[in-house]
Design a protein around this motif. Structure first.
Motif, PDB file in Angstrom:
ATOM      1  N   GLU A  73      36.332   4.810 -24.200  1.00  0.00           N
ATOM      2  CA  GLU A  73      37.716   4.599 -23.757  1.00  0.00           C
ATOM      3  C   GLU A  73      38.687   5.487 -24.527  1.00  0.00           C
ATOM      4  O   GLU A  73      39.698   5.935 -23.984  1.00  0.00           O
TER       5      GLU A  73
ATOM      6  N   ARG B 367      35.117   1.708 -19.028  1.00  0.00           N
ATOM      7  CA  ARG B 367      35.557   2.281 -20.308  1.00  0.00           C
ATOM      8  C   ARG B 367      35.834   3.773 -20.167  1.00  0.00           C
ATOM      9  O   ARG B 367      36.750   4.302 -20.787  1.00  0.00           O
ATOM     10  N   ASP B 372      39.596  -0.557 -22.516  1.00  0.00           N
ATOM     11  CA  ASP B 372      38.809  -0.949 -23.688  1.00  0.00           C
ATOM     12  C   ASP B 372      37.715  -1.936 -23.299  1.00  0.00           C
ATOM     13  O   ASP B 372      37.777  -2.574 -22.251  1.00  0.00           O
TER      14      ASP B 372
END
Lengths: 259, 418
Positions: A73, B367, B372
């Protein structure tokens, strides 16, 4: 923007990438070509941070950071985007929900305010129009029941919404008819910018008629065996891969060179 | 039960006896409870849940009423609040209209009160020690505004034997939300008994959110009797407490009666959530549906034990059970036990149960878009839960429930391994 140095990657005990060196500068489009099993998709997945691959040697720097040290991420928030070769179906999660959650995560990381539902919708509608996609797409579950072409277009929609600095397209052209191919190319070309770069991972030259690369690299047995300009892709189209991969294969393959 | 423990229960009855009625009947119930003691895992229905912790705790009757309750969010309807087992007068408006203690001796309440609850030990102790709870009575043909009953606990070592009674007369309609919650770090025991009587053609939508404090025990029983053409739609959301065991018993007593018993549980941390459903198809052309989704993480344990019995005369009964579950950590556990017991020959019955894992490829996909890991999993878990929330979508309650669900689904990363 991206510097890959001597990258070695294995899955379990099986080496897949055996020393990749690649530098991609802002504003450039690179194509990575090669036969099936050459490691193209592994390279794309490793750059995005997929678990299950072991980097056994080498480094990847992206905008001055150690890319391999970042969580997936964090890479996305720093501007890395991977268009998946096989986009996942996520029943129960609407496209609009994924897009909005993703965009706001990225905006937060950039220190930009989150978009509310209305502003978000305005922004995303402009991207839909760019890709000739129907608004109904937004309210369908992510990729669920999508045709192959719809899935690939959906990847490009996500890319258009997130506006990455480095877009990696993993065989986005495979399985597309000519109209879908043009749409995808249009989406990628619209993203082009002196501050952005694109890596096209592809088996065929076809996509490169619509997105002209600055550099073309041929991957075989986990190594880049030839680099050139756009004309290399045409040569490959003409001659196939055998004349290039023969050399790579006559060397001991990484798997065979294991102690 | 040892003498010391028995003495504590007797003291509890002494303590409340000046404020409650029917002390003789309570005394008898108390003695029956003391004679049998708390249920033990030797009983088939209790094999997954040991009440040792309840056995050892120094329970007493609640001493403090609560007048200020934390906000429950916007409740689109009438809010009735109970603090530590007693009615709370909020905003100067007494909610006596919905207090069972105030109405239990009314003619209609007397006819049905305690007629369904049965004689299990936990019901006996509730019978002996209850102080108040919800009274919802909807006259024939009327549509009641939604009622939100909030049961809040804040006193350490208090046992709250909440008693609720819901009566919908023929053709009546109501929406009931029960919300059980409490202070996180206090070990209290909530032991509610809820009786629900649905008249001919009555419709009840019933959402129960069990969000007890993290140190709390909750042992609940809901018993429903349905007359012909009545419809009972229940959703049970279990996302709190340390030890939760809830049992729902439905008797489809008249032809064409329908029930839907859906639910969702999240057994994370060290939470133990045991739910039992028992449906009796006692009349022809009755329908039951059970759609449950369960999630266990950390060192949590979830149990889904559902039994459907089709009686000999209940031809053309239609019963479907579905239980899908996700195990998110190697130390979590889920036990699923769907059972059909069929004594009629012209029926349509089926059940399915699965236990699986979250697809990590989907997690990576999310992700890789900048989401997250905790949020990515919460999105996927929310999608997984969706099917159990079916009837809620058109009930006007979904918006109220959503923030509670969203918070509970944000499992910390440690819950994958712990």
């Amino acid at each position: 923007m991206l510097e890959i140095r001597n990258l070695h990657v294995a899955i379990g005990d099986t080496p897949i990438l055996a020393g990749i060196d690649l530098e991609v500068k802002a504003g450039e489009v690179h194509a990575i070509m090669g036969p099936n099993g050459s490691g193209k998709s592994t390279l794309a997945q490793v750059l995005a941070g997929r678990e299950g691959y072991t980097v056994t040697a080498g480094s990847v720097r992206y905008l001055g950071q150690d890319l391999l040290a970042l969580e997936p991420e964090a890479r996305a928030r720093a501007g890395v985007f991977l268009a998946f070769q096989y986009p996942l179906e996520i029943p129960g999660v609407a496209n609009v929900q994924l897009l909005r959650t993703a965009l706001n995560s990225v905006r937060r990381a950039r220190g930009e305010p989150e978009l509310d539902a209305m502003d978000f919708l305005d922004a995303v509608k402009a991207k839909l129009a760019l890709l000739g996609m129907d608004e109904g797409f937004l309210y369908r579950a992510v990729n669920e029941g999508f045709s192959g072409g719809e899935k690939k277009r959906n990847e490009i929609l996500q890319m258009a919404v997130l506006e990455p600095r480095l877009a990696i397209l993993d065989e986005t052209d495979s399985g597309l008819d000519i109209d879908a191919l043009k749409t995808v190319a249009h989406g990628v070309n619209a993203l082009k910018h002196p501050q952005r770069a694109v890596i096209l991972v592809t088996h065929y030259q076809r996509l490169l008629n619509y997105i002209v690369p600055d550099r073309v690299h041929v991957l075989a047995a986990g190594r880049i065996v030839r680099s050139g300009d756009a004309s290399l892709a045409l040569e490959l189209e003409d001659k196939g891969y055998a004349w290039l991969t023969h050399d790579a294969e006559s060397q001991p393959t990484p798997a065979e060179s294991r102690p | 039960m040892n003498l010391e423990t028995a003495t504590r229960y007797r003291q509890a009855l002494d303590y409340i006896s000046s404020a409650v009625g029917h002390v003789d009947a309570r005394q008898r119930a108390l003695e029956r409870f003391l004679a049998s003691g708390l249920p033990t895992p030797r009983l088939e229905d209790w094999k997954y849940t040991a009440l040792d912790a309840l056995e050892r705790s120094p329970w007493h009757a609640p001493e403090h009423a609560r007048d200020a309750l934390p906000d429950s969010g916007d409740t689109p309807g009438t809010r009735v609040a109970f603090g530590n087992g007693r009615l709370v007068h909020t905003g100067g408006q007494p909610q006596r209209e919905h207090s069972l203690a105030a109405h239990v001796d009314d003619a209609r309440a007397r006819q049905v009160f305690d007629s369904l609850a049965g004689d299990a030990a936990l019901t006996q102790i509730n019978r002996a020690l209850w102080q108040d709870g919800l009274w919802l009575h909807v006259p024939a043909g009327q549509v009641a505004p939604p009622v939100f009953a909030v049961h809040y606990a804040s006193e350490a070592d208090a046992m709250l034997h909440t008693r609720n009674l819901v009566v919908l007369e023929a053709g009546a309609q109501a929406v009931l939300v029960e919300h059980y919650r409490g202070v996180p770090d206090r070990a209290y025991w909530q032991n509610p008994v809820t009786e629900i009587v649905l008249g001919e053609g009555a419709h009840l939508d019933h959402l129960t959110l069990t969000e007890e404090g993290a140190a709390a025990s909750h042992t609940g029983l809901a018993v429903v009797r349905q007359a012909r053409h009545s419809r009972y739609s229940a959703l049970s959301v279990n996302i709190g407490g340390r030890l939760v065991r809830h049992e729902t018993r439905v008797n489809l007593d008249g032809p064409h009666a329908e029930c839907r018993l859906d639910g969702l549980f999240i057994a994370d941390t060290r939470r133990h959530i045991d739910q039992h459903l028992h449906v009796e198809h006692a009349a022809p052309r009755t329908t039951s549906r059970q759609t449950w989704r369960g999630i266990a993480a950390g060192r949590g344990r979830g149990i889904f034990d559902a039994r459907v019995v089709v009686h000999a005369g209940a031809q053309q009964a239609d019963a479907q059970q579905s239980s899908r579950n996700l195990l998110l950590s190697p130390h979590a556990e889920i036990d699923v036990k769907p059972q059909l017991e069929i004594h009629a020959d012209d029926v349509k019955c089926g059940h399915g149960a699965t236990v699986g894992q979250l697809d990590e490829a989907q997690v990576f996909y999310l992700r890789s878009r900048g989401i997250d890991a905790v949020t990515a999993r919460a999105l996927l878990l929310r999608a997984f839960a969706e099917e159990a929330l079916g009837w809620l979508k058109n009930s006007g309650l979904a918006g109220w429930l959503e923030p509670h669900l969203a918070a509970a689904l944000r499992l910390q990363e440690g819950e994958r391994t712990a």
